[in-house]
Design a protein around this motif. Structure first.
Motif, PDB file in Angstrom:
ATOM      1  N   THR A 237       0.655  -1.434   0.008  1.00  0.00           N
ATOM      2  CA  THR A 237       0.160  -0.578   0.488  1.00  0.00           C
ATOM      3  C   THR A 237       0.733   1.055  -0.066  1.00  0.00           C
ATOM      4  O   THR A 237       1.971   0.833   0.750  1.00  0.00           O
TER       5      THR A 237
ATOM      6  N   PRO B 130     -10.089   3.567  -0.693  1.00  0.00           N
ATOM      7  CA  PRO B 130      -9.465   3.213   0.537  1.00  0.00           C
ATOM      8  C   PRO B 130      -7.994   2.398   0.316  1.00  0.00           C
ATOM      9  O   PRO B 130      -7.608   2.007  -0.882  1.00  0.00           O
TER      10      PRO B 130
ATOM     11  N   ILE C 257      -6.276  -1.342   1.702  1.00  0.00           N
ATOM     12  CA  ILE C 257      -7.467  -3.055   2.670  1.00  0.00           C
ATOM     13  C   ILE C 257      -5.650  -3.169   3.012  1.00  0.00           C
ATOM     14  O   ILE C 257      -4.738  -3.342   2.288  1.00  0.00           O
TER      15      ILE C 257
ATOM     16  N   ASN D  49      -4.305  -6.822   6.041  1.00  0.00           N
ATOM     17  CA  ASN D  49      -4.656  -8.302   5.893  1.00  0.00           C
ATOM     18  C   ASN D  49      -3.880  -8.766   7.463  1.00  0.00           C
ATOM     19  O   ASN D  49      -2.804  -8.192   7.394  1.00  0.00           O
TER      20      ASN D  49
ATOM     21  N   GLU E 107     -14.089  -2.039   6.870  1.00  0.00           N
ATOM     22  CA  GLU E 107     -15.131  -2.847   6.685  1.00  0.00           C
ATOM     23  C   GLU E 107     -14.577  -4.411   7.524  1.00  0.00           C
ATOM     24  O   GLU E 107     -12.831  -4.330   6.828  1.00  0.00           O
TER      25      GLU E 107
ATOM     26  N   PHE F  18     -11.364  -9.319  -0.540  1.00  0.00           N
ATOM     27  CA  PHE F  18     -12.924  -8.584  -1.164  1.00  0.00           C
ATOM     28  C   PHE F  18     -13.263  -8.713  -2.457  1.00  0.00           C
ATOM     29  O   PHE F  18     -14.577  -8.515  -3.056  1.00  0.00           O
TER      30      PHE F  18
ATOM     31  N   LYS G 229     -18.912  -8.985   4.471  1.00  0.00           N
ATOM     32  CA  LYS G 229     -18.903  -8.028   5.350  1.00  0.00           C
ATOM     33  C   LYS G 229     -19.065  -7.692   6.350  1.00  0.00           C
ATOM     34  O   LYS G 229     -20.417  -7.851   6.078  1.00  0.00           O
TER      35      LYS G 229
ATOM     36  N   SER H 189     -19.884  -3.949   8.184  1.00  0.00           N
ATOM     37  CA  SER H 189     -19.038  -2.091   7.891  1.00  0.00           C
ATOM     38  C   SER H 189     -19.818  -1.996   9.204  1.00  0.00           C
ATOM     39  O   SER H 189     -20.558  -1.816  10.345  1.00  0.00           O
TER      40      SER H 189
ATOM     41  N   TYR I 250      -9.299  -9.750   6.643  1.00  0.00           N
ATOM     42  CA  TYR I 250      -9.124  -8.595   5.096  1.00  0.00           C
ATOM     43  C   TYR I 250      -9.473  -7.537   5.686  1.00  0.00           C
ATOM     44  O   TYR I 250     -11.026  -7.857   6.339  1.00  0.00           O
TER      45      TYR I 250
ATOM     46  N   ARG J 247     -10.772  -3.379   4.787  1.00  0.00           N
ATOM     47  CA  ARG J 247     -10.911  -2.328   4.268  1.00  0.00           C
ATOM     48  C   ARG J 247     -10.995  -0.457   5.311  1.00  0.00           C
ATOM     49  O   ARG J 247     -12.111  -0.547   5.965  1.00  0.00           O
TER      50      ARG J 247
ATOM     51  N   THR K 159     -11.657   3.012   4.440  1.00  0.00           N
ATOM     52  CA  THR K 159     -11.709   4.697   3.579  1.00  0.00           C
ATOM     53  C   THR K 159     -12.073   5.424   4.532  1.00  0.00           C
ATOM     54  O   THR K 159     -12.900   6.087   5.303  1.00  0.00           O
TER      55      THR K 159
END
Length: 583
Positions: A129, A444, A446, A448, A489, A495, A546, A548, A577, A579, A581
């Motif tokens: 990332t 976003p 992600i 892990n 999430e 995802f 998922k 959220s 995982y 995510r 945002t």
């Protein structure tokens, strides 16, 4: 008149720069993954045949006392930065220690700043990332995969035979075997830029022959009668495929008239794995070990028209962290960063001079946190393993006889070196490089289970499929680039699969290769803890892929932990995982 003179001066300056670029060689580094020092026929392997690498061996300067680290990410970080893994911070695959310090100028940035085209083709493994992706760290062309390779946790359903990859930030799909793909893409890129007037730096970090062991059938079948089992045959077959691609690369360089002034380096990234039971070059240890079998590596340096002399073997103790300082010295690169843990090998390579004796430490974070003396100190042929095992590999390459009591003066000197080195890492040694969230360059983000801190981490497709790890997983160390509202999430599966959390995973990869399906879980809710505060409960719905929620974060450092629960509140497994945002 003055304007004409100025134009002439500018033109001469441009010609000077162009001439300098023309004199500088192209550089190609090929790094194999989990191939050991013994996995070459030129090193005596009685089963494996590597004719192209054997030919390169005969045409190269060989560093025969060359050391990497016992694990892949730390070796890559040392190669890129010229700094020891414990210093540059990329000291492990897991435990949140897989990112190089952001204040360090790394190899592609150095080449780019000094007039080179830069490209990577294959496994990066120093951050998935922003701002740690290859495109953020100096590579102008980035053909890459995330994680440690295909079927890592982030490349969950990727396939060796039909590979999904990133072209910069675009997702692409190929119809090729992965190793063939990386070499093809590299040669295509080099062909496009070779007439630009600027040299290129090409980095081809392979994900082969790292497991799981999937080789093209024609490569695997030649070893089935000799290897003892299908897995070993496939491992050796993967190396045969690498060898064939090295032959293609050599032919391409020759046909394009580039071979004479191109430095090609081939090396492996850590000790042996799938082939050690066949042959380990008489060494003790394998991948992850601090004995020589864990970190002694091949390093072939080929430069036909260069100034490094005739093909020969050099036994001077050298390290992967020496390559960047050597390039800077050889090519006269301009760079602000002056301090490296490695040294320039130019006197040895170019002038055949004997450098003064040196010691260096081979160490990575073998467990959750750095541990003192989880290490090897290298001094010529001496090895100090841990704090009390002393070996002389000149007479005992198998490291079978601890001679510490017979050489107390050597033991004292090497321990003293280590103590000074370790003290120099304090107090930064336990600090982590956090994952950035909320930056406009990637939103976003992600994250892990590979980056879990405090729970060992889960970084394989089959580990996720089997719901491995602690029932609450581990935590992530984050840094919010901006304060404000964030959507968080949680998912059990990547995802992009859009798979119900209660179901088992898919049974095949994107190219049809069978993968571990794992087990279904009765996921009914999730839990989220931020900064050791109150636990948030996220309710699930039937068929959900998922869970959220929205949280408010201040700019700065944060810790996050997330896991799944059943309808009775029993903890099931960590959220593999997440995510995040910035809203």
């Amino acid at each position: 008149m003055r304007s004409i003179l100025l134009m002439l001066l500018c033109g001469l300056a441009a010609l000077s720069v162009a001439g300098q670029s023309a004199r500088r060689p192209n550089v190609i580094i090929v790094l194999s993954d989990d191939q050991g020092y013994g996995d070459f026929s030129c090193h005596g392997n009685p089963v494996l045949q590597t004719p192209a690498l054997d030919r390169m061996y005969n045409e190269s300067v060989r560093l025969t006392n060359f050391h990497v680290t016992p694990l892949c990410t730390p070796t890559r970080g040392e190669l890129m930065s010229g700094l020891a893994a414990m210093n540059n911070k990329a000291s492990n695959v897991l435990t949140g220690r897989g990112i190089v310090r952001r204040d360090v100028t790394i190899m592609p940035e150095v080449f780019s700043q000094n007039g080179y085209h830069t490209g990577i083709f294959g496994k990066w493994h120093l951050g998935d990332t922003y701002p740690d992706r290859p495109i953020d760290r100096g590579f102008q062309k980035s053909i890459w995969t995330k994680g440690w390779g295909l079927l890592s946790e982030i490349e969950y359903d990727n396939d060796y035979y039909k590979t999904r990859y990133m072209d910069s930030l675009d997702i692409k799909y190929s119809e090729q075997y992965c190793t063939d793909l990386w070499f093809d893409q590299a040669m295509k890129w080099m062909d496009n830029i070779r007439t630009s007037g600027k040299p290129f730096f090409t980095y081809i970090p392979l994900n082969a022959p790292h497991g799981p062991f999937y080789a093209p059938e024609d490569d695997a079948k030649r070893y089935r009668d000799k290897a003892g089992d299908d897995a070993t045959a496939s491992f050796l077959g993967m190396i045969s495929n690498i060898d064939r691609n090295m032959a293609r690369l050599d032919q391409w360089l020759t046909e394009k008239g580039l071979k004479e002034n191109t430095i090609v380096i081939f090396m492996n990234d850590n000790g042996g794995t799938g082939g050690v039971k066949v042959y380990n070059a008489g060494m003790r240890g394998e991948k992850t070990s601090t004995y020589d079998g864990g970190h002694r590596a091949a390093c072939f340096i080929q430069w036909p028209s260069g100034s490094i002399g005739l093909p020969r073997s050099i036994g001077y103790a050298a390290s992967v962290r020496d390559l960047l300082p050597t390039f800077i010295d050889l090519f006269g690169f301009k760079i602000k960063q002056k301090t490296f843990d490695g040294i320039s090998l130019r006197p040895v390579l170019q002038e055949a001079k004997k450098l003064k004796d040196r010691m260096f430490v081979v160490q990575y974070t073998g467990k959750e946190k750095p541990e003192k003396y989880y290490s090897c100190v290298v001094w010529n042929s001496w090895r100090l393993v841990g704090d009390s095992e002393l070996y002389d590999i000149a007479t005992d390459s198998a490291q079978a006889h601890n001679i510490a009591t017979a050489h107390p003066d050597v033991l004292k000197k090497m321990k003293g070196f280590y103590e000074t080195w370790w003290a120099g890492l304090q107090p930064e040694i336990y600090k982590l490089v956090p994952i950035i969230i909320g930056a406009k360059q990637e939103n976003p983000v992600i994250i892990n289970s590979n980056s879990w801190v405090g729970a060992g981490g889960i970084n394989t497709q089959w580990g996720v499929a089997q719901a491995a790890g602690a029932p609450r997983g581990g935590s992530w160390q984050l840094f919010a680039n901006e304060g404000g509202a964030y959507q968080v999430e949680l998912s059990r599966w990547p995802f992009h699969l859009e798979r119900e959390m209660t179901r088992a995973g898919p049974a095949v990869a994107i190219g049809g290769t069978k993968i571990r399906e794992g087990k279904a879980l009765p996921v009914a809710a999730g839990s989220l803890v931020l900064d050791s505060g109150e636990q948030l409960i996220l309710a699930g719905t039937p068929g959900a892929t998922k869970l959220s929620t929205t949280v408010t974060l201040q700019k700065g450092a944060h810790q996050l932990q997330a896991w799944f629960r059943d309808k009775d509140g029993k903890d099931l497994c960590g959220a593999y995982y997440v995510r995040i945002t910035k809203l």
